[in-house]
Every structure is written in structure tokens, then in C-alpha cells.
Design an enzyme around this catalytic site. Structure first.
Site, PDB file in Angstrom:
ATOM      1  CG  PHE A 135      -1.683  -1.162   1.383  1.00  0.00           C
ATOM      2  CD1 PHE A 135      -2.903  -1.189   0.632  1.00  0.00           C
ATOM      3  CD2 PHE A 135      -1.208  -2.254   2.160  1.00  0.00           C
ATOM      4  CE1 PHE A 135      -3.909  -2.190   0.521  1.00  0.00           C
ATOM      5  CE2 PHE A 135      -2.401  -3.464   2.185  1.00  0.00           C
ATOM      6  CZ  PHE A 135      -3.439  -3.449   1.342  1.00  0.00           C
ATOM      7  CG  ASP A 136       1.617   5.643  -2.025  1.00  0.00           C
ATOM      8  OD1 ASP A 136       1.743   6.255  -1.098  1.00  0.00           O
ATOM      9  OD2 ASP A 136       1.789   6.216  -3.255  1.00  0.00           O
ATOM     10  CG  HIS A 137       1.563   3.294   4.342  1.00  0.00           C
ATOM     11  ND1 HIS A 137       0.876   2.960   5.485  1.00  0.00           N
ATOM     12  CD2 HIS A 137       1.885   2.255   3.780  1.00  0.00           C
ATOM     13  CE1 HIS A 137       1.016   1.711   5.610  1.00  0.00           C
ATOM     14  NE2 HIS A 137       1.608   1.114   4.605  1.00  0.00           N
ATOM     15  NE  ARG A 138       3.214   8.830  -1.823  1.00  0.00           N
ATOM     16  CZ  ARG A 138       3.782   8.914  -2.897  1.00  0.00           C
ATOM     17  NH1 ARG A 138       4.703   9.955  -3.261  1.00  0.00           N
ATOM     18  NH2 ARG A 138       3.847   7.882  -3.862  1.00  0.00           N
TER      19      ARG A 138
END
Length: 122
Positions: free
Chosen positions: A93-96
């Protein structure tokens, strides 16, 4: 890219995905059919790979890596020993864009549905 997957039936998604995969193998996809999107699934299980970590395809926010199922000894709910088909799925997952806790909830929901697939139609 399956557009508006949330608004489609499982059978429609399966039909569209199969068509996209066939045309991808033939090199006949248009750029708009593979660019953009929110999430991807990478399946190396069909090649016998048991576990891997997939890399997110920007600008997407997540990718799920699906490994091969294999028969393993398993402790059943009643405590007895049995054999179960077990597979490894990993979410990146792209935590942004997606908080890790939300990603974990998605993976837990996926696990529940894989273990009890009638939940998809109930």
C-alpha cells in the site's frame, strides 16, 4: 483496468478481466486500458510461485500479490488435524493514499471471502 468495478457484478468483472487479459497477451490493448486505475492484482501463483511481494504501479495506491495454493497440514476449527489448501497473499500500500490500518482491514476482508466464498453472493 476494470472501470467502476464497485458498480459491477462479479460475473461482469470476471468477463471483462478475461477479455482484457486475452487482449493483453495478444498485444492489442490501448493505453487507456492499462493506465490509471487505483489497485492491481499480481498473480504469480499460476506459475507455481508460493509467495512474493509485488511493487505498486504508480499512480495506483495498492497491489495485491497472489501466490500458489498448496496442500498443507492444518489444525481445523474443532482441533483435529486435516489437510487444507493454503495460499499466501500480500498487500502493498502507498501510505500517502491508503492508511496501513485500512490496508490491513482490506486484507482481512479478502481472507474472509476467500475462506468463505459464499459471502460474495450472500
Amino acid at each position: 483496468i476494470v472501470i467502476d468495478a464497485a458498480g459491477k457484478s462479479l460475473s461482469t468483472i470476471a468477463t471483462e478481466a478475461k477479455d482484457l487479459a486475452n487482449r493483453a497477451k495478444e498485444g492489442k490493448l490501448q493505453p487507456t486500458e492499462y493506465q490509471g486505475g487505483t489497485a492491481s492484482i499480481s498473480n504469480m501463483g499460476m506459475m507455481g510461485i508460493k509467495q512474493f511481494t509485488a511493487v505498486i504501479n504508480p499512480p495506483q495506491a495498492m497491489i495485491m500479490a497472489v501466490g500458489a495454493g498448496e496442500k498443507r497440514p492444518y489444525v481445523m476449527d474443532d482441533g483435529s488435524l486435516g489437510v487444507a489448501t493454503v495460499m499466501c497473499c500480500t498487500g502493498s500500500f502507498d501510505h500517502r493514499a491508503i492508511d496501513g490500518a485500512d490496508g490491513a482491514q482490506l486484507m482481512a476482508a479478502f481472507k474472509t471471502l476467500v475462506e468463505k466464498p459464499l459471502g460474495l453472493v450472500a
